[in-house]
Design a protein around this motif. Structure first.
Motif, PDB file in Angstrom:
ATOM      1  N   UNK A 130       0.653  -1.678   0.500  1.00  0.00           N
ATOM      2  CA  UNK A 130      -0.049  -0.145   0.170  1.00  0.00           C
ATOM      3  C   UNK A 130       1.025   1.227   0.004  1.00  0.00           C
ATOM      4  N   UNK A 131       0.099   2.474  -0.134  1.00  0.00           N
ATOM      5  CA  UNK A 131       1.034   3.503  -0.204  1.00  0.00           C
ATOM      6  C   UNK A 131       1.442   4.111   0.812  1.00  0.00           C
ATOM      7  N   UNK A 132       2.676   5.117   1.126  1.00  0.00           N
ATOM      8  CA  UNK A 132       3.027   4.904   2.106  1.00  0.00           C
ATOM      9  C   UNK A 132       1.529   6.481   2.591  1.00  0.00           C
ATOM     10  N   UNK A 133       0.782   6.996   2.034  1.00  0.00           N
ATOM     11  CA  UNK A 133       0.027   7.719   2.477  1.00  0.00           C
ATOM     12  C   UNK A 133      -0.769   7.794   1.176  1.00  0.00           C
ATOM     13  N   UNK A 134      -2.416   7.987   2.092  1.00  0.00           N
ATOM     14  CA  UNK A 134      -3.339   7.802   0.910  1.00  0.00           C
ATOM     15  C   UNK A 134      -4.232   9.527   1.383  1.00  0.00           C
ATOM     16  N   UNK A 135      -4.921   9.963   1.044  1.00  0.00           N
ATOM     17  CA  UNK A 135      -5.438  11.602   0.974  1.00  0.00           C
ATOM     18  C   UNK A 135      -7.317  11.177   0.143  1.00  0.00           C
ATOM     19  N   UNK A 136      -8.401  11.422   1.352  1.00  0.00           N
ATOM     20  CA  UNK A 136      -9.489  11.439   0.497  1.00  0.00           C
ATOM     21  C   UNK A 136      -9.738  13.279   0.627  1.00  0.00           C
ATOM     22  N   UNK A 137     -10.342  13.478  -0.540  1.00  0.00           N
ATOM     23  CA  UNK A 137     -11.176  15.146  -0.314  1.00  0.00           C
ATOM     24  C   UNK A 137     -11.999  14.903   0.490  1.00  0.00           C
ATOM     25  N   UNK A 138     -12.323  15.051   1.534  1.00  0.00           N
ATOM     26  CA  UNK A 138     -14.115  15.450   2.204  1.00  0.00           C
ATOM     27  C   UNK A 138     -15.370  16.289   1.522  1.00  0.00           C
ATOM     28  N   UNK A 190     -11.585  23.712   2.912  1.00  0.00           N
ATOM     29  CA  UNK A 190     -11.281  22.311   2.629  1.00  0.00           C
ATOM     30  C   UNK A 190     -10.990  21.272   2.940  1.00  0.00           C
ATOM     31  N   UNK A 191     -11.403  20.426   3.707  1.00  0.00           N
ATOM     32  CA  UNK A 191     -11.620  18.993   4.171  1.00  0.00           C
ATOM     33  C   UNK A 191     -10.912  17.630   3.901  1.00  0.00           C
ATOM     34  N   UNK A 192      -9.524  17.441   3.819  1.00  0.00           N
ATOM     35  CA  UNK A 192      -9.048  16.310   3.625  1.00  0.00           C
ATOM     36  C   UNK A 192      -8.926  15.069   4.419  1.00  0.00           C
ATOM     37  N   UNK A 193      -8.976  13.793   4.349  1.00  0.00           N
ATOM     38  CA  UNK A 193      -8.189  12.324   5.754  1.00  0.00           C
ATOM     39  C   UNK A 193      -6.960  12.140   4.921  1.00  0.00           C
ATOM     40  N   UNK A 194      -6.782  12.648   5.829  1.00  0.00           N
ATOM     41  CA  UNK A 194      -5.295  11.603   5.173  1.00  0.00           C
ATOM     42  C   UNK A 194      -4.990  10.313   6.276  1.00  0.00           C
ATOM     43  N   UNK A 195      -4.080   9.844   5.620  1.00  0.00           N
ATOM     44  CA  UNK A 195      -3.972   8.596   6.384  1.00  0.00           C
ATOM     45  C   UNK A 195      -2.159   7.721   6.154  1.00  0.00           C
ATOM     46  N   UNK A 196      -1.671   8.214   6.806  1.00  0.00           N
ATOM     47  CA  UNK A 196       0.006   7.668   6.796  1.00  0.00           C
ATOM     48  C   UNK A 196       0.133   6.241   7.244  1.00  0.00           C
ATOM     49  N   UNK A 197       0.512   5.634   6.519  1.00  0.00           N
ATOM     50  CA  UNK A 197       1.245   3.841   7.520  1.00  0.00           C
ATOM     51  C   UNK A 197       2.445   3.400   8.039  1.00  0.00           C
ATOM     52  N   UNK A 198       2.902   5.796   7.941  1.00  0.00           N
ATOM     53  CA  UNK A 198       3.972   5.384   9.271  1.00  0.00           C
ATOM     54  C   UNK A 198       5.451   3.974   8.932  1.00  0.00           C
ATOM     55  N   UNK A 199       6.171   3.582   7.666  1.00  0.00           N
ATOM     56  CA  UNK A 199       6.310   2.793   7.775  1.00  0.00           C
ATOM     57  C   UNK A 199       7.922   3.019   7.612  1.00  0.00           C
ATOM     58  N   UNK A 200       7.582   4.693   7.567  1.00  0.00           N
ATOM     59  CA  UNK A 200       9.100   5.239   7.431  1.00  0.00           C
ATOM     60  C   UNK A 200       9.344   5.751   9.020  1.00  0.00           C
ATOM     61  N   UNK A 201       9.959   5.029   9.783  1.00  0.00           N
ATOM     62  CA  UNK A 201      10.719   5.329  10.975  1.00  0.00           C
ATOM     63  C   UNK A 201      11.482   7.311  11.498  1.00  0.00           C
ATOM     64  N   UNK A 202      12.102   6.970  10.506  1.00  0.00           N
ATOM     65  CA  UNK A 202      13.052   7.854  10.421  1.00  0.00           C
ATOM     66  C   UNK A 202      12.576   8.955   9.778  1.00  0.00           C
ATOM     67  N   UNK A 203      13.632  10.292   9.865  1.00  0.00           N
ATOM     68  CA  UNK A 203      12.464  11.729   9.863  1.00  0.00           C
ATOM     69  C   UNK A 203      12.728  11.911   8.093  1.00  0.00           C
TER      70      UNK A 203
END
Length: 276
Positions: free
Chosen positions: A1-9, A16-29
């Motif tokens: 799955x992609x690192x970040x997914x964005x849904x325009x609500x 403008x409201x977006x729902x942003x989900x990040x899998x958090x796979x990248x632990x470093x900066x």
């Protein structure tokens, strides 16, 4: 799955409201990113850290963050599980009208002085109502815009939010404590266990946390659990099971805590959010 997914609500002239989900796979900066516009970001699941220069901010469900236009930042995930947040962008003229002058810094673009503010339970409930209502297409644009402006007022209000101020050392201690709590919100932590994790005495931890966050440590953890409940109410039919999964001792304990924070029982909130 992609690192970040964005849904325009929602996208209107006002908000403008977006729902942003990040899998958090990248632990470093992450590499440096730049906000194209000023927005208010409300984490509602998981935790991440936002780094602006030498300023580090723990982003979790008790906080809202300011992403200022043109400001560079990096993101890291010190705790597994990823995160999800609502990104709310308000028309600049409307936001300028709502924002207290002491919170805004001078310049051509509207931007905020601080990186974050702690929000109250009613603001968390508004975030959940917006997200659930828009995802289910149950909230019309006028309702969503009204809720969004109410949310901004609460987020910036002196009586309904809190801007933490502390020395760098005390802030880092509180941030480490937040990461410990966010790593497992349902766990029934003891004070000694948390103090051991962050390397200070229980007495010192409670004192510093209260001074920096203006709320007791145990109440902060309770708010994390209740915020998680707002996120999960659409997925549970058995509210007793939800309460127990979140670490509450019984359904009555869960229901009473939820009502004290949000003014409604979990079942009432489900009906208000049109989840049942």
């Amino acid at each position: 799955m992609p690192q970040i997914s964005t849904a325009l609500l929602l996208k209107t002239k006002t908000a403008t409201i977006r729902d942003i989900v990040c899998s958090g796979e990248c632990r470093h900066k992450s590499g440096e990113e730049c906000a194209h516009g000023t927005s208010l970001v409300y984490p509602y699941r998981g935790v991440f850290m936002r780094h602006v220069g030498r300023n580090d901010t723990v982003a979790e469900a008790n906080q809202m963050l300011f992403f200022n236009a043109g400001q560079g930042y990096r993101i890291s995930h010190p705790v597994e599980g990823g995160d999800a947040c609502i990104d709310l962008a308000i028309d600049e003229s409307v936001l300028a009208e709502l924002a207290p002058k002491e919170q805004v810094q001078a310049g051509e673009l509207l931007s905020f002085r601080r990186q974050r503010r702690r929000i109250d339970p009613r603001a968390q409930a508004l975030v959940a109502l917006l997200r659930h209502g828009l995802h289910r297409q149950a909230a019309e644009p006028l309702e969503a815009e009204t809720l969004a402006l109410t949310l901004v007022r609460r987020s910036l209000g002196k009586r309904t939010s809190h801007a933490a101020g502390a020395s760098a050392g005390r802030q880092k201690l509180v941030d480490r404590t937040k990461l410990v709590l966010s790593s497992d919100p349902a766990r029934r932590w003891t004070l000694a266990e948390i103090a051991k994790e962050v390397g200070v005495s229980p007495a010192y931890l409670t004192q510093v946390f209260q001074q920096v966050e203006a709320t007791p440590l145990y109440r902060y953890q309770l708010r994390l659990r209740l915020a998680r409940a707002l996120d999960l109410l659409g997925k549970y039919e058995d509210l007793t099971a939800l309460g127990l999964d979140l670490g509450f001792s019984s359904h009555s304990h869960f229901s009473a805590s939820f009502k004290q924070a949000f003014g409604q029982t979990p079942a009432e909130f489900q009906r208000l959010a049109r989840l049942r």
